[in-house]
Scaffold this motif. Structure first.
Motif, short mmCIF file in Angstrom:
data_model
loop_
_atom_site.label_atom_id
_atom_site.label_comp_id
_atom_site.label_asym_id
_atom_site.label_seq_id
_atom_site.Cartn_x
_atom_site.Cartn_y
_atom_site.Cartn_z
N LEU A 214 0.82 -1.21 0.00
CA LEU A 214 0.00 0.00 0.00
C LEU A 214 0.85 1.26 0.00
O LEU A 214 0.39 2.32 -0.41
CB LEU A 214 -0.93 -0.01 1.22
CG LEU A 214 -1.98 1.10 1.32
CD1 LEU A 214 -2.89 1.10 0.11
CD2 LEU A 214 -2.79 0.95 2.60
N VAL A 215 2.10 1.17 0.46
CA VAL A 215 2.91 2.38 0.62
C VAL A 215 4.23 2.34 -0.13
O VAL A 215 4.91 3.36 -0.25
CB VAL A 215 3.19 2.64 2.12
CG1 VAL A 215 1.92 3.04 2.83
CG2 VAL A 215 3.82 1.42 2.78
N GLU A 216 4.66 1.16 -0.62
CA GLU A 216 5.92 1.10 -1.33
C GLU A 216 5.70 1.39 -2.80
O GLU A 216 4.78 0.85 -3.41
CB GLU A 216 6.56 -0.28 -1.17
CG GLU A 216 7.26 -0.48 0.17
CD GLU A 216 8.06 -1.78 0.20
OE1 GLU A 216 7.85 -2.62 -0.68
OE2 GLU A 216 8.87 -1.94 1.12
N GLY A 217 6.55 2.22 -3.37
CA GLY A 217 6.45 2.56 -4.80
C GLY A 217 7.75 3.13 -5.28
O GLY A 217 8.58 3.60 -4.51
N ARG A 218 7.94 3.09 -6.59
CA ARG A 218 9.17 3.60 -7.19
C ARG A 218 9.24 5.12 -7.04
O ARG A 218 8.29 5.81 -7.37
CB ARG A 218 9.26 3.23 -8.67
CG ARG A 218 9.29 1.73 -8.92
CD ARG A 218 9.48 1.45 -10.41
NE ARG A 218 9.50 0.02 -10.69
CZ ARG A 218 8.43 -0.66 -11.05
NH1 ARG A 218 7.27 -0.05 -11.17
NH2 ARG A 218 8.51 -1.95 -11.30
N GLY A 219 10.38 5.60 -6.56
CA GLY A 219 10.60 7.04 -6.54
C GLY A 219 10.05 7.76 -5.33
O GLY A 219 10.13 8.99 -5.28
N GLN A 220 9.45 7.06 -4.33
CA GLN A 220 8.91 7.74 -3.15
C GLN A 220 9.36 7.00 -1.90
O GLN A 220 9.08 5.80 -1.75
CB GLN A 220 7.37 7.80 -3.19
CG GLN A 220 6.79 8.58 -2.00
CD GLN A 220 5.28 8.72 -2.10
OE1 GLN A 220 4.62 7.88 -2.69
NE2 GLN A 220 4.74 9.79 -1.52
N PRO A 221 10.05 7.67 -0.96
CA PRO A 221 10.45 7.02 0.29
C PRO A 221 9.22 6.50 1.03
O PRO A 221 8.15 7.11 1.01
CB PRO A 221 11.16 8.13 1.07
CG PRO A 221 11.58 9.11 0.02
CD PRO A 221 10.53 9.05 -1.04
N ILE A 222 9.41 5.37 1.75
CA ILE A 222 8.26 4.73 2.39
C ILE A 222 7.67 5.60 3.49
O ILE A 222 6.44 5.62 3.69
CB ILE A 222 8.66 3.34 2.92
CG1 ILE A 222 7.41 2.58 3.40
CG2 ILE A 222 9.69 3.44 4.03
CD1 ILE A 222 7.67 1.12 3.68
N MET A 223 8.50 6.37 4.22
CA MET A 223 7.95 7.21 5.29
C MET A 223 7.10 8.33 4.72
O MET A 223 6.10 8.72 5.33
CB MET A 223 9.09 7.78 6.15
CG MET A 223 9.83 6.72 6.97
SD MET A 223 8.70 5.69 7.96
CE MET A 223 7.93 6.93 9.00
#
Length: 693
Positions: A631-640
């Motif tokens: 739900l929160v992991e994606g390319r180019g965006q930190p998880i926090m």
């Protein structure tokens, strides 16, 4: 000659006319022969003229190549001139070395360097250099230059001798040809040609080549120019040796002949450096009447042979064109078949397969449309198909439509291809083979898609059986969500589990097993029930994950994260135990959302020190959200950052029920969720008293 039977009855006048006709026949034959000879001679003369024109064209082509090479070498020789101004200054010594290197391997005989001299700096320039700035007058003589704002004056010439010395101080910007060429060189960033113009040294006609010396860095103003002239007669001299001794050549620019032949002939253009030159070629070989007569006589003798050979050549040419057309059709058909096979291999669903067939199969068969009829049962056989001409081995009558069965295993039929052509087509062996190959490929792809869809249906049912529904617990409203990764078979390793305790509290488990597909769900099911067994058998809540890790020999090569939430509505608290899992989110009744970071331990499968369940206060009306990393992991965006964005979505969600609120949060989830690269599981828990907002 005596007329048979009635010759004695013919009147004398008639006999005289007949005799005159007989006398004229030999002369008529001679006239005919003469006419044929004249025609042959004329044809020979025309042929000789054509050959002369071909020689002109060949000579012009050779001259163009020679002039083109000279111009190209001259332009190429100046392309490295910017290296002189790497430090922003060009010294006489640097230019002298550069010029001698250029003149060694180019058609240029001399090279000049110019600088821009403003009106105010003219006097100091002339004093420092020791020569005046000059220009040509109307008679072509070098005179002192008139006053103007800027001069482009020659400051250095290599080699410097009696021929080139008069060029020093010459203002090339004062001329109608050289001046604009300087501007074009400054704008283009490379060497340019201009003409026609007279050479600065002796005013011979020629063309002018110039390039701006651009400094390094951000400055766009040149620090000077490098120029040279190519004499037209020098260009033509090298071209004449390539064209041949019997050919007269001329060189012109813009309709003005610079040198050489100026009469009629074959004209060819050569373009270089922004300038177009015209080469005129004329073969001055004398006309040979004896050869023309011989050719005319030979023409009479060779006509029959020529006609025969021509007929044979026409037949051979027709056969070659037919063979080439056949090869082109085969190549186009092979390319269309390859494109169809590539797209069919990527089609995952039966509907996608049928759409690809309808779109690309017509190109394989040269048809207008190709439709598909699917078999209603698996027992229909190929012998029951209404086969059209495609089933025959030989040619048949012209058709505009045919039906071909798509064969399946055990003589079954997957369906039929309905092929329609715009124009009547005569079936042949190649067309029949292509149709059958197409039907076989389509059948295999449809069978594969149907098996994949059946597997998806089975797996989806298994997934639903393994993901439980939330149990009813007073004071707690629960909503769940699950979505497999886009490339999995409708299932994955993300899971959730619920255990209702006798004291009215609820244990919520959300976990993520590495991998997805059949292997992922198998591991997930084992882990899911190990965790549930730990809770059901009274294992202390703080030891749940260490208990599962201790049982790992039962689940080899397993690695997972998990989140345990102990929701106690009566005690207004929630217990946290996280095995390497993303932080759960809490939204209190005042609308603020925070991440719960307590109760952290290592992932399942990694031995860890004992931990305690950390409890936090949750007043009535609070909302909890537990989820997996998909739900929160994606390319180019930190998880926090993604977790923070998910918290804002939870804080602003507007809904009356837990399921509707969960959908509202997911609709505003981070980009990683929308990419569907990973499985996603989410559980939303709303405690009694939560406002709908």
């Amino acid at each position: 000659m005596i007329w048979p039977a009635t010759g004695r009855n013919i009147r004398p006048a008639t006999r005289e006319r007949a005799a005159s006709v007989r006398r004229l026949l030999p002369w008529a034959a001679i006239a005919l022969l003469l006419a044929v000879g004249v025609a042959g001679s004329t044809a020979a003369a025309v042929q000789q003229r054509r050959l002369a024109e071909e020689r002109d064209a060949a000579a012009a082509k050779a001259a163009v190549a020679s002039v083109k090479e000279s111009l190209t070498r001259a332009l190429s020789a100046l392309r490295g001139v910017d290296g002189l101004a790497a430090d922003g200054v060009v010294s006489d010594v640097e230019f002298d070395l550069f010029a001698r290197d250029v003149l060694t391997d180019s058609p240029l005989v001399s090279l000049a360097r110019e600088v821009a001299v403003p009106r105010a700096g003219r006097a100091s320039f002339e004093r420092e250099r020791g020569f005046p700035i000059r220009e040509r007058d109307g008679a072509g003589e070098l005179v002192v230059a008139a006053e103007r704002d800027v001069y482009i004056a020659v400051v250095q010439v290599v080699p410097l001798d009696g021929t080139t010395r008069p060029v020093l101080g010459f203002d090339i910007g004062s001329e109608a040809v050289r001046g604009p060429a300087v501007g074009r060189a400054r704008q283009s960033g490379g060497p340019v040609l201009a003409g026609p113009t007279g050479l600065a040294s002796d005013n011979r006609p020629g063309v002018f080549v110039v390039d701006a010396i651009m400094p390094g860095g951000a400055s766009s103003a040149p620090v000077g120019y490098v120029s040279a002239a190519l004499a037209a007669d020098d260009l033509l001299r090298s071209a004449a040796s390539a064209a041949g001794r019997t050919v007269e050549l001329g060189l012109a620019v813009g309709g003005t002949t610079l040198t050489g032949y100026a009469g009629p002939g074959t004209r060819r253009e050569v373009a270089a450096g922004g300038l177009t030159l015209t080469i005129v070629a004329h073969d001055r070989s004398p006309f040979d009447p004896a050869l023309t007569l011989a050719i005319g006589v030979c023409t009479l003798l060779l006509t029959a042979v020529s006609i025969t050979l021509r007929i044979r050549n026409v037949q051979l040419d027709r056969a070659r064109r037919t063979a080439a057309a056949e090869q082109q059709i085969v190549a186009q058909q092979a390319a269309a078949f390859a494109a169809l096979a590539a797209e069919l291999s990527a089609a995952a669903h039966t509907d996608d397969v049928l759409a690809v067939i309808a779109r690309l199969a017509p190109d394989v068969l040269g048809a207008q449309t190709v439709d598909t009829i699917m078999a209603e049962t698996e027992t229909e056989t190929a012998t029951g198909a209404a086969l059209g001409p495609g089933a025959g081995a030989g040619a048949g009558p012209p058709v505009t439509e045919t039906l071909e069965a798509m064969p399946g295993p055990d003589n079954a039929v997957v369906g039929w291809l309905v092929v329609r052509w715009k124009e009547p087509l005569v079936p042949d062996a190649r067309g029949t083979a292509a149709l059958r190959a197409l039907a076989g490929l389509c059948a295999q792809t449809i069978i594969r898609a149907q098996l994949s869809e059946a597997e998806r249906r089975v797996v989806s049912a298994l997934q639903q059986a393994l993901l439980p529904s939330p149990p009813p617990v007073p004071g707690i409203e629960t909503a769940v969500y699950y979505r497999p990764a886009a490339d999995s078979v409708a299932m994955g390793g993300d899971w959730y589990q619920f255990v209702a305790l006798p004291d009215g509290s609820l244990i919520v488990l959300v976990g993520d097993v590495v991998g997805h597909g059949v292997a992922g769900i198998a591991t997930m099911a084992r882990l899911q029930y190990l965790v549930a067994a730990a809770v059901d058998t009274g294992v202390p809540m703080a030891e749940t994950f260490s208990f599962v890790t201790g049982k790992l020999p039962l689940v080899p090569e397993m690695y997972a994260t998990a989140q345990l939430l102990h929701v106690d509505p009566a005690g207004r608290r929630v217990g946290l135990l996280s095995a390497g899992h993303p932080y759960p989110l809490l939204r209190t009744a005042d609308g603020n959302a925070v991440a719960l970071t307590g109760g952290r331990t290592l992932p399942i499968g990694v031995p860890a020190s004992p931990v305690t369940v950390e409890y936090v206060e949750v007043p009535p009306g609070s909302i909890l959200l537990a989820y997996t990393d998909g739900l929160v992991e994606g390319r180019g965006q930190p998880i926090m950052e993604a977790i923070d964005k998910l918290g804002r979505a939870l804080a602003s969600a507007l809904a009356e029920s837990a399921p509707a609120m969960l959908q509202s949060v997911l609709s505003a989830a981070p980009p990683g969720f929308r990419a569907a690269d990973d499985d996603v599981a989410a559980v939303l828990i709303r405690l009694a008293g939560a406002p709908g907002r």
